[in-house]
Design an enzyme around this catalytic site. Structure first.
Site, PDB file in Angstrom:
ATOM      1  N   HIS A 209       0.812  -1.215   0.000  1.00 22.13           N
ATOM      2  CA  HIS A 209       0.000   0.000   0.000  1.00 22.13           C
ATOM      3  C   HIS A 209       0.851   1.273   0.000  1.00 22.13           C
ATOM      4  O   HIS A 209       0.335   2.378   0.114  1.00 22.13           O
ATOM      5  CB  HIS A 209      -0.905  -0.035   1.240  1.00 22.13           C
ATOM      6  CG  HIS A 209      -2.065   0.893   1.204  1.00 22.13           C
ATOM      7  ND1 HIS A 209      -2.260   1.876   2.157  1.00 22.13           N
ATOM      8  CD2 HIS A 209      -3.100   1.018   0.342  1.00 22.13           C
ATOM      9  CE1 HIS A 209      -3.351   2.545   1.892  1.00 22.13           C
ATOM     10  NE2 HIS A 209      -3.885   2.053   0.793  1.00 22.13           N
ATOM     11  N   LYS A 211       3.276   4.449  -1.077  1.00 25.03           N
ATOM     12  CA  LYS A 211       3.430   5.414  -2.169  1.00 25.03           C
ATOM     13  C   LYS A 211       4.742   6.142  -1.914  1.00 25.03           C
ATOM     14  O   LYS A 211       4.836   6.969  -0.996  1.00 25.03           O
ATOM     15  CB  LYS A 211       2.281   6.419  -2.209  1.00 25.03           C
ATOM     16  CG  LYS A 211       0.900   5.810  -2.474  1.00 25.03           C
ATOM     17  CD  LYS A 211       0.180   5.494  -1.197  1.00 25.03           C
ATOM     18  CE  LYS A 211      -1.202   4.931  -1.474  1.00 25.03           C
ATOM     19  NZ  LYS A 211      -1.843   4.424  -0.252  1.00 25.03           N
ATOM     20  N   ASP A 216      17.332  10.627  -6.936  1.00 25.78           N
ATOM     21  CA  ASP A 216      18.772  10.821  -6.663  1.00 25.78           C
ATOM     22  C   ASP A 216      19.124  10.730  -5.185  1.00 25.78           C
ATOM     23  O   ASP A 216      20.160  11.253  -4.753  1.00 25.78           O
ATOM     24  CB  ASP A 216      19.240  12.189  -7.214  1.00 25.78           C
ATOM     25  CG  ASP A 216      19.194  12.243  -8.736  1.00 25.78           C
ATOM     26  OD1 ASP A 216      19.109  11.173  -9.360  1.00 25.78           O
ATOM     27  OD2 ASP A 216      19.242  13.366  -9.280  1.00 25.78           O
ATOM     28  N   HIS A 385      -9.113  11.535   1.906  1.00 26.86           N
ATOM     29  CA  HIS A 385      -8.331  10.301   1.849  1.00 26.86           C
ATOM     30  C   HIS A 385      -7.037  10.383   2.660  1.00 26.86           C
ATOM     31  O   HIS A 385      -6.247   9.441   2.690  1.00 26.86           O
ATOM     32  CB  HIS A 385      -8.013   9.982   0.376  1.00 26.86           C
ATOM     33  CG  HIS A 385      -7.450   8.630   0.137  1.00 26.86           C
ATOM     34  ND1 HIS A 385      -6.122   8.422  -0.209  1.00 26.86           N
ATOM     35  CD2 HIS A 385      -8.021   7.405   0.188  1.00 26.86           C
ATOM     36  CE1 HIS A 385      -5.919   7.116  -0.374  1.00 26.86           C
ATOM     37  NE2 HIS A 385      -7.038   6.479  -0.138  1.00 26.86           N
ATOM     38  N   LYS A 387      -4.158  10.383   5.583  1.00 23.65           N
ATOM     39  CA  LYS A 387      -3.849   9.545   6.740  1.00 23.65           C
ATOM     40  C   LYS A 387      -2.918  10.339   7.651  1.00 23.65           C
ATOM     41  O   LYS A 387      -1.693  10.285   7.530  1.00 23.65           O
ATOM     42  CB  LYS A 387      -3.159   8.244   6.305  1.00 23.65           C
ATOM     43  CG  LYS A 387      -4.040   7.349   5.413  1.00 23.65           C
ATOM     44  CD  LYS A 387      -3.805   7.594   3.972  1.00 23.65           C
ATOM     45  CE  LYS A 387      -4.427   6.540   3.064  1.00 23.65           C
ATOM     46  NZ  LYS A 387      -5.852   6.367   3.152  1.00 23.65           N
ATOM     47  N   ASP A 392      -0.418  16.970  20.399  1.00 20.08           N
ATOM     48  CA  ASP A 392       0.198  17.901  21.354  1.00 20.08           C
ATOM     49  C   ASP A 392       1.252  18.842  20.767  1.00 20.08           C
ATOM     50  O   ASP A 392       2.213  19.212  21.470  1.00 20.08           O
ATOM     51  CB  ASP A 392       0.848  17.119  22.503  1.00 20.08           C
ATOM     52  CG  ASP A 392      -0.166  16.391  23.375  1.00 20.08           C
ATOM     53  OD1 ASP A 392      -1.371  16.683  23.247  1.00 20.08           O
ATOM     54  OD2 ASP A 392       0.242  15.539  24.174  1.00 20.08           O
TER      55      ASP A 392
END
Length: 468
Positions: A209, A211, A216, A385, A387, A392
């Site tokens: 999952h 991405k 470089d 979408h 995440k 704090d």
């Protein structure tokens, strides 16, 4: 004659699975549930267990990763992030479980939504001089894919090495025609656990999952955004897709690259030498962060442990943005305990998700949240979408991992945990702005009076939560 033989073979298989469960089971309740399924659902119970029930951490099915990991024997970096004592232990937990130390020489750019993110990605790709590594769960044909193909062709002409790793299920719609174009111009490609009949039972439930882009070893990207035109055009049923991505320059990029190279070997069997890759250190900023990879063949439930530790460490506030909050018992108890202890706990989710069954399962937990005093915000201006987890003004988590069983135990994920007050406060302001545009659920009694049919559907969906 054949029927008794078939029954005997089935009983033998079932007994073998029972022994496997007793030897490798983790939680007694889960083990008991699978035992009941095996003996009460003829044939189907065995198939379900083979698909979803096996303990990968015990069996080490994906042994290739263990033989060539690039995250071994990394010394703990000497710098200490600006954290209070009860949160500093989180950095040690991460290093102990996945050998990813705190990196301190980093410059970060927070990228919101598709347009800004892909403009930044394209600029970084155009600057490549040595290599480009890309790893995506979803890589779809379309305008973005064609734009990338055009960039790849130019960079390969400049002797830049390009490797593309895509997930076999998430990118199942990626056309053979496009893959042939990539191969024709010299892009090296690999498919993670391809959807094949011979590997159906061992591969279907365990997806990559992540991405990740690395250019470089100087610039890296990670977050929730896939290669899909819906990030530019929106979705016919859900509207505009909103997401959060992170651009990283500096030390931490090396760890994204290590994750890519390990996964590349797992998918292709080709070893890429880490030695030529130089580690860049910018001087304009010094932001502390840790890159956290997790997967079903790790020794521990790394992402669950880190999320749980952050939740448990919260003293003032805990803000979470995630479309798929389907908490297991530990995470749910952590959230409720924090709220009941006086911590300002807020969950920002989409008013609806892209999968209806998942939507009902997500809603099944609202009543528990509200009873504990957790504020639930439903975002309706498109599909959210991201995440993200904020705690704090000390920790900001941005990456690919949802708060569900699939991300915490079954998928390969990558998350950046940033220890920077300025970034935390900036993201907190954006979070509160999104909350102001969302529907607030905070009346437990009113919500508990919803139609019984809704409760029934939620209850059924909740039963499937370990599989979602």
């Amino acid at each position: 004659m054949l029927l008794p033989i078939a029954i005997g073979v089935y009983i033998l298989i079932a007994l073998i699975l029972v022994v496997s469960l007793l030897l490798n089971g983790v939680r007694p309740s889960k083990t008991l549930a699978w035992l009941l399924a095996i003996f009460t659902i003829p044939v189907g119970g065995v198939l379900l267990y083979l698909l979803f029930g096996r303990n990968r951490r015990k069996s080490k099915m994906f042994s290739l990763k263990n033989s060539v990991t690039h995250l071994k024997d990394i010394p703990y970096v000497h710098c200490e992030p600006p954290l209070s004592n009860n949160k500093r232990k989180i950095t040690h937990l991460i290093h102990k479980t996945v050998n990813c130390p705190v990196t301190c020489d980093n410059e970060l750019s927070l990228l919101q939504d598709g347009k800004i993110t892909f403009e930044s990605i394209f600029d970084a790709l155009e600057s490549a001089q040595e290599h480009i590594h890309l790893q995506y769960y979803i890589y779809e044909d379309g305008l973005l894919a064609e734009k990338l193909l055009d960039i790849f062709q130019r960079k390969i002409a400049e002797n830049v090495t390009i490797r593309l790793l895509y997930d076999g299920i998430g990118s199942y719609s990626l056309s053979k025609k496009y893959l042939k174009k990539l191969k024709a111009i010299g892009v090296e490609t690999a498919q993670f656990l391809p959807f094949r009949f011979g590997r159906f039972l061992t591969a279907l439930n365990y997806r990559n999952h992540r991405k990740i882009i690395v250019v470089d070893n100087k610039v890296g990207f990670t977050g929730g955004i896939n290669i899909s035109d819906k990030y530019l055009k929106g979705d016919p049923s859900l509207g505009k897709w909103h997401d959060t991505h992170l651009k990283i320059e500096g030390e931490a990029v090396d760890y994204l690259n290590r994750i890519f190279i390990t996964d590349w070997y797992l998918a292709s069997g080709i070893h890429v030498d880490m030695n030529p890759f130089k580690i860049a250190r910018p001087t304009t900023s010094q932001v502390s962060l840790q890159i956290v990879p997790s997967g079903p063949d790790d020794d521990f439930d790394v992402m669950e442990q880190v999320y749980f530790s952050i939740i448990n460490s919260a003293e003032k506030y805990l803000y979470i943005v995630n479309p798929y909050i389907i908490p297991n018992h530990a995470i749910l108890q952590g959230l409720m305990t924090a709220a009941l202890s006086g911590v300002d706990v807020r969950l920002l989710m989409s008013a609806t998700t892209d999968i209806k069954l998942v939507d009902w399962c997500v809603r099944a937990y609202y009543e528990s949240y509200l009873k504990a005093g957790i504020k639930v915000y439903l975002f309706s201006d498109g599909f959210l979408h991201s995440k993200v987890m904020l705690c704090d003004d000390e920790i900001a988590s941005i990456g690919t991992a949802n708060l569900d069983n699939r991300s915490l135990q079954q998928n390969y994920e990558a998350q950046a945990f940033v220890y920077d007050t300025v970034l935390c406060q900036h993201m907190k302001r954006e979070f509160l702005e999104d909350c102001a545009k969302s529907e607030l659920l905070n009346d437990y009694f009113k919500y508990s009076q919803r139609p019984w049919l809704n409760k029934l559907i939620e209850g059924f969906a909740k039963l499937l939560s370990p599989l979602l």
